[in-house]
Design a protein around this motif. Structure first.
Motif, short mmCIF file in Angstrom:
data_model
loop_
_atom_site.label_atom_id
_atom_site.label_comp_id
_atom_site.label_asym_id
_atom_site.label_seq_id
_atom_site.Cartn_x
_atom_site.Cartn_y
_atom_site.Cartn_z
N GLY A 20 -14.36 -5.72 1.10
CA GLY A 20 -12.94 -6.04 1.77
C GLY A 20 -11.61 -5.11 1.47
O GLY A 20 -10.87 -5.25 2.24
N HIS A 21 -12.23 -4.21 0.76
CA HIS A 21 -10.95 -3.36 0.48
C HIS A 21 -11.56 -1.76 0.28
O HIS A 21 -12.84 -1.77 -0.29
N THR A 22 -10.82 -0.97 0.93
CA THR A 22 -10.79 0.58 0.11
C THR A 22 -9.61 1.13 0.27
O THR A 22 -8.58 1.34 1.06
N GLN A 23 -9.21 1.56 -1.38
CA GLN A 23 -7.94 1.83 -1.67
C GLN A 23 -8.18 2.86 -2.67
O GLN A 23 -8.92 2.86 -3.50
N LEU A 24 -7.08 3.67 -2.65
CA LEU A 24 -6.84 4.78 -3.63
C LEU A 24 -5.65 4.34 -4.64
O LEU A 24 -4.59 4.07 -3.86
N MET A 25 -5.73 4.26 -5.99
CA MET A 25 -4.78 3.69 -6.64
C MET A 25 -4.16 4.84 -7.77
O MET A 25 -5.36 5.30 -8.38
N VAL A 78 -19.37 8.44 5.94
CA VAL A 78 -18.51 7.58 5.08
C VAL A 78 -18.34 8.04 3.63
O VAL A 78 -17.27 8.22 3.17
N VAL A 79 -19.35 8.69 3.18
CA VAL A 79 -19.49 9.09 1.63
C VAL A 79 -18.40 10.52 1.76
O VAL A 79 -17.78 10.77 0.92
N GLU A 80 -18.68 11.29 2.79
CA GLU A 80 -17.90 12.67 2.91
C GLU A 80 -16.25 12.24 2.93
O GLU A 80 -15.60 12.98 2.04
N VAL A 81 -15.93 11.31 3.64
CA VAL A 81 -14.52 10.93 3.72
C VAL A 81 -14.03 10.52 2.27
O VAL A 81 -12.98 10.83 2.10
N LEU A 82 -14.73 9.29 1.74
CA LEU A 82 -14.46 8.70 0.47
C LEU A 82 -14.39 9.83 -0.46
O LEU A 82 -13.22 9.85 -1.27
N CYS A 83 -15.27 10.81 -0.52
CA CYS A 83 -15.26 11.98 -1.66
C CYS A 83 -13.87 12.83 -1.20
O CYS A 83 -13.38 13.08 -2.40
N ALA A 84 -13.77 13.38 0.07
CA ALA A 84 -12.68 13.98 0.16
C ALA A 84 -11.36 13.49 -0.28
O ALA A 84 -10.69 14.24 -0.78
N LYS A 85 -11.02 12.18 0.18
CA LYS A 85 -9.66 11.68 0.04
C LYS A 85 -9.73 11.40 -1.48
O LYS A 85 -8.45 11.46 -2.18
N ALA A 86 -10.84 11.01 -2.21
CA ALA A 86 -10.63 10.91 -3.79
C ALA A 86 -10.33 12.15 -4.34
O ALA A 86 -9.43 12.12 -5.54
N LYS A 124 -8.68 14.87 -3.27
CA LYS A 124 -7.41 15.05 -2.85
C LYS A 124 -6.46 14.47 -3.70
O LYS A 124 -5.27 14.72 -4.30
N ALA A 125 -6.62 12.94 -3.99
CA ALA A 125 -5.90 12.08 -4.79
C ALA A 125 -5.74 12.51 -6.05
O ALA A 125 -4.61 12.61 -6.78
N LEU A 126 -6.70 13.18 -6.76
CA LEU A 126 -6.89 13.65 -8.00
C LEU A 126 -5.78 15.00 -8.14
O LEU A 126 -5.26 15.25 -9.14
N GLU A 127 -6.10 15.79 -7.04
CA GLU A 127 -5.31 16.98 -6.80
C GLU A 127 -3.77 16.69 -6.67
O GLU A 127 -2.77 17.37 -7.27
N GLN A 128 -3.46 15.60 -6.01
CA GLN A 128 -2.24 15.19 -5.75
C GLN A 128 -1.56 14.78 -6.87
O GLN A 128 -0.17 15.13 -6.92
N THR A 129 -2.23 14.11 -7.59
CA THR A 129 -1.62 13.39 -8.82
C THR A 129 -1.73 14.11 -10.06
O THR A 129 -1.08 13.99 -11.10
N GLY A 130 -2.62 15.09 -10.06
CA GLY A 130 -2.76 15.85 -11.36
C GLY A 130 -3.52 15.48 -12.41
O GLY A 130 -3.85 16.06 -13.46
N HIS A 131 -4.24 14.29 -12.08
CA HIS A 131 -5.26 13.72 -13.08
C HIS A 131 -6.45 14.23 -13.16
O HIS A 131 -6.75 15.00 -12.15
N SER A 132 -7.29 13.90 -14.14
CA SER A 132 -8.53 14.53 -14.13
C SER A 132 -9.71 13.57 -14.26
O SER A 132 -10.87 13.88 -14.37
#
Length: 346
Positions: free
Chosen positions: A138-143, A243-251, A253-261
């Motif tokens: 039901g959901h696909t989100q990055l938080m 699907v996996v390629e898109v999920l991985c790439a976005k995840a 990118k989110a780590l890079e954008q937030t600076g989290h590890s």
């Protein structure tokens, strides 16, 4: 503090007892797959009736497994949303009634918060802050997660969730219900690279997702004159890779954008073997960490609800003071604020 957790948001009835000192004492999950298989999907009214039938039984079994009686329960947490309205009402009514009878606090919990926090139940839990990839039917989100109740939405699916796309694609290629897990198993015997499927929004520049077009691309393949059903495993493999390629790439990118590890992956699709392989490999190269729930806690369950409720109660969450039954079929996770929110949906 011992918390009884109740999950009835869709087609799994989950019950658990979590102790803030001893950890998870016991949990039970009943799946309604056999009930809904004949219809090719979840029938809300049938789901609600099955929750009514099974919830008292599972509560009794879980308490026995935890060697815990009702008088030893200090609080009750239940899924208040999002989910199917009728199914949510069953769990909410049961929890509020039981709380009133026992005179213990009752806490409405957000279903996705349960998933998001479930990796903290593992032997090696992540520390705050981290990025969470919530990926389910039901959901696909990055938080971005900086603490309990401190969630910032980074991106989400603009149409079908990843798990929904898995299920719909499985139906297109002739697989039974539930289609997502069957498609993933079929993909393991296929050879990716045979079909040129799109990677929707892979280079969109943001952290949003779209999987409806990918599903349509599969439909075009299987309805074309050149389609050969002998290559169905190859098509499943190519769909999964997209699907996996898109999920991985976005995840990433989110780590890079937030600076989290640290990346937390939760939800039913988080159990996908290929997704885990790709994420783990990418994280090792960058010296990041990826955390997952225990396999049995990837799908809907009462343990994650009991645990989320315990964390919020420990942090001072104000509980439902009047034992009123309130559910929220549509409830954005980003709408949650601090543990001092007055009630679900605040």
């Amino acid at each position: 503090m011992r918390v009884l957790g109740i999950e009835t948001s869709c087609d799994e009835t989950g019950v658990a007892v979590f102790d803030t000192d001893a950890g998870l004492l016991g949990h039970r999950v009943h799946s309604q797959i056999d009930l809904h298989a004949a219809y090719g999907g979840v029938v809300p009214e049938l789901a609600s009736r099955d929750h009514i039938r099974l919830l008292p039984v599972l509560v009794r079994q879980t308490l026995e497994a935890a060697d815990c009686g009702l008088p030893q329960i200090d609080a009750i947490a239940y899924t208040a949303g999002p989910g199917l309205a009728g199914a949510l009402l069953v769990g909410a009514s049961y929890a509020e009634s039981l709380g009133l009878a026992l005179d213990v606090p009752v806490l409405p919990v957000h279903h996705l918060e349960g998933h998001l926090l479930s990796p903290l139940l593992a032997q090696d839990p992540p520390q705050f802050p981290f990025v969470a990839l919530l990926v389910s039917g039901g959901h696909t989100q990055l938080m971005e997660v900086t603490g309990v109740g401190e969630y910032a939405l980074l991106g989400e699916s603009l149409d079908d969730a990843a798990g929904e796309a898995f299920d719909k694609t499985a139906k297109l290629i002739g697989l039974g219900y539930p289609g997502g897990p069957q498609l993933a198993r079929l993909a393991e015997s296929g050879k990716p690279g045979c079909f040129a499927l799109p990677r929707p929004m892979l280079r969109s520049g943001d952290l949003d997702f779209s999987f409806s077009g990918l599903k349509t691309a599969v439909l075009n393949v299987v309805s074309g004159d050149a389609w050969n059903p002998a290559h169905v495993a190859d098509l499943a493999a190519d769909f999964q890779e997209a699907v996996v390629e898109v999920l991985c790439a976005k995840a990433l990118k989110a780590l890079e954008q937030t600076g989290h590890s640290r990346l937390v992956v939760a939800g039913g699709v988080g159990a996908n073997r290929r997704l885990r392989e790709r994420l783990d490999s990418a994280a090792r190269r960058r010296k990041w960490r990826v955390y997952y729930p225990e396999p049995e806690l990837c799908t809907d369950n009462g343990a994650m609800i009991a645990f989320a409720g315990a964390l919020r109660l420990k942090a001072g969450q104000v509980v439902n003071p009047d034992f009123a039954v309130r559910v929220y079929p549509r409830w954005p996770l980003a709408a949650l604020r601090s543990p001092n929110a007055l009630a679900a949906g605040a």
